[in-house]
Design an enzyme around this catalytic site. Structure first.
Site, PDB file in Angstrom:
ATOM      1  CB  ALA A  32      -0.970  -0.011   1.182  1.00 48.25           C
ATOM      2  CG  HIS A  37       6.239   2.699   1.416  1.00 47.42           C
ATOM      3  ND1 HIS A  37       4.879   2.904   1.458  1.00 47.42           N
ATOM      4  CD2 HIS A  37       6.544   1.969   2.521  1.00 47.42           C
ATOM      5  CE1 HIS A  37       4.376   2.311   2.530  1.00 47.42           C
ATOM      6  NE2 HIS A  37       5.366   1.741   3.195  1.00 47.42           N
ATOM      7  CB  SER A 185       0.783   5.800   7.887  1.00 45.72           C
ATOM      8  OG  SER A 185       0.346   4.516   8.289  1.00 45.72           O
TER       9      SER A 185
HETATM   10  P1  AMP Z   1       5.611  -0.229   6.183  1.00 46.44           P
HETATM   11  O1  AMP Z   1       5.165  -0.630   4.816  1.00 46.44           O
HETATM   12  O2  AMP Z   1       4.664   0.681   6.871  1.00 46.44           O
HETATM   13  O3  AMP Z   1       6.042  -1.410   7.020  1.00 46.44           O
HETATM   14  O4  AMP Z   1       6.919   0.643   5.968  1.00 46.44           O
HETATM   15  C1  AMP Z   1       8.000   0.177   5.196  1.00 46.44           C
HETATM   16  C2  AMP Z   1       9.168   1.094   5.434  1.00 46.44           C
HETATM   17  O5  AMP Z   1       8.822   2.402   5.016  1.00 46.44           O
HETATM   18  C3  AMP Z   1       9.564   1.174   6.901  1.00 46.44           C
HETATM   19  O6  AMP Z   1      10.974   1.247   7.015  1.00 46.44           O
HETATM   20  C4  AMP Z   1       8.902   2.457   7.336  1.00 46.44           C
HETATM   21  O7  AMP Z   1       9.538   3.073   8.436  1.00 46.44           O
HETATM   22  C5  AMP Z   1       9.039   3.301   6.081  1.00 46.44           C
HETATM   23  N1  AMP Z   1       8.037   4.371   6.079  1.00 46.44           N
HETATM   24  C6  AMP Z   1       6.712   4.246   6.328  1.00 46.44           C
HETATM   25  N2  AMP Z   1       6.115   5.445   6.324  1.00 46.44           N
HETATM   26  C7  AMP Z   1       7.086   6.359   6.070  1.00 46.44           C
HETATM   27  C8  AMP Z   1       7.122   7.787   5.952  1.00 46.44           C
HETATM   28  N3  AMP Z   1       6.012   8.520   6.084  1.00 46.44           N
HETATM   29  N4  AMP Z   1       8.299   8.371   5.696  1.00 46.44           N
HETATM   30  C9  AMP Z   1       9.439   7.639   5.571  1.00 46.44           C
HETATM   31  N5  AMP Z   1       9.479   6.295   5.669  1.00 46.44           N
HETATM   32  C10 AMP Z   1       8.322   5.663   5.923  1.00 46.44           C
END
Ligand code: AMP
Length: 282
Positions: A32, A37, A185
């Site tokens: 998503a 990302h 997010s």
């Molecule tokens: P997730 O898909 O939420 O597990 O996130 C995957 C990676 O993207 C993780 O290392 C998160 O910390 C990073 N990430 C998620 N949201 C953000 C954001 N708003 N800014 C920077 N990195 C992010």
């Protein structure tokens, strides 16, 4: 961009890239995808010759069945975003590929996981450490990219890399925000209009706390009380925690430690969605 579905395929590719002397960058995600990302992927593309993005909604890091069931899953749209961002290979495994048998190994990160997300989501970091270790072994990255949005996760992965001697550089990337300050997010997609309208208050609360820290507020607990009160004053927000912590150890501060950065971290529920955010004041 090629799409890999099995652990064996990823491992074979990684061995080939290593033989060819390429520098491998890994960006683990749960999909998503949003601009946060994609910025990780672009950073990896700048610094590496091969970028592996992984999309896997990892069941072992969820402590809430509804959160796992409702987590947005959009693999086709994600794949379309990854290629132009510079991703070379997308690893999209099934649960069976990643967990051919239940894992027995358990991680214990000590005080680092007894606070905040670790304290409020039992088993969460065990699941994170398990999947991240597997992805490191399968993709043999030179660099692995993580977002500071998940500050405690970065600290846990840093400990994992050190303790298990993973031969890679961990890159912690700053939080990418919407124009109104809300941290991007995947779970933001689940906010209804009313919850989305008040969601920027989370970051406003962190900014208020940052101002108070910079202004030399007498104690960490005075900052915590003022900022938590501001966030919780919005009836649609249920604050789960607001911590004023040492940015390295993530342990709550009872008094200021001169020269050490301060982490301001919160988790809150809005309209049935749980969000986290943080700011580090150096
Ligand atoms: P997730 O898909 O939420 O597990 O996130 C995957 C990676 O993207 C993780 O290392 C998160 O910390 C990073 N990430 C998620 N949201 C953000 C954001 N708003 N800014 C920077 N990195 C992010």
């Amino acid at each position: 961009m090629e799409i890999l579905h099995t652990a064996a395929e990823l491992q074979a590719r990684a061995e080939m890239w290593r033989r060819e002397g390429r520098r491998i960058g890994l960006v683990p995600t749960m999909g998503a995808l949003h601009e946060g990302h994609l910025q990780l992927v672009r950073a990896a593309a700048r610094e590496c010759n091969v970028v592996v993005a992984t999309i896997f909604v990892n069941p072992t890091q969820f402590n809430n069945a509804d959160d796992f069931r409702l987590y947005p899953r959009l693999p086709e749209a994600d794949a379309a975003l990854l290629a132009p961002a510079g991703c070379t290979a997308l690893f999209l495994p099934t649960v069976e590929q990643m967990y051919p048998q239940p894992t027995v190994l358990r991680f214990d990160f000590g005080p680092l996981e007894r606070v905040m997300e670790g304290a409020h989501r039992p088993g969460h970091f065990n699941g994170v450490a398990t999947i991240v270790s597997k992805l490191f072994h399968l993709s043999c990255p030179h660099r692995a990219y993580f977002g500071q949005k998940d500050l405690q996760q970065v600290a846990i992965v840093r400990q994992l890399v050190a303790d298990l001697s993973f031969d890679l550089k961990l890159v912690a990337f700053p939080t990418v925000r919407e124009a109104d300050g809300l941290a991007m997010s995947s779970r933001n997609r689940r906010l209804d209009a009313a919850a989305r309208a008040v969601a920027p208050r989370l970051y406003q609360g962190l900014q208020l706390a940052e101002e108070l820290v910079r202004a030399g507020q007498a104690t960490p607990s005075a900052v915590q009380t003022a900022a938590a009160g501001f966030v919780a004053a919005e009836p649609q927000i249920t604050l789960e925690y607001f911590e004023v912590a040492d940015a390295h150890t993530l342990q709550p501060l009872t008094e200021w430690q001169p020269g050490r950065p301060v982490a301001l971290c919160l988790a809150a529920h809005l309209g049935g969605v749980r969000l986290i955010d943080n700011v580090v004041v150096s």
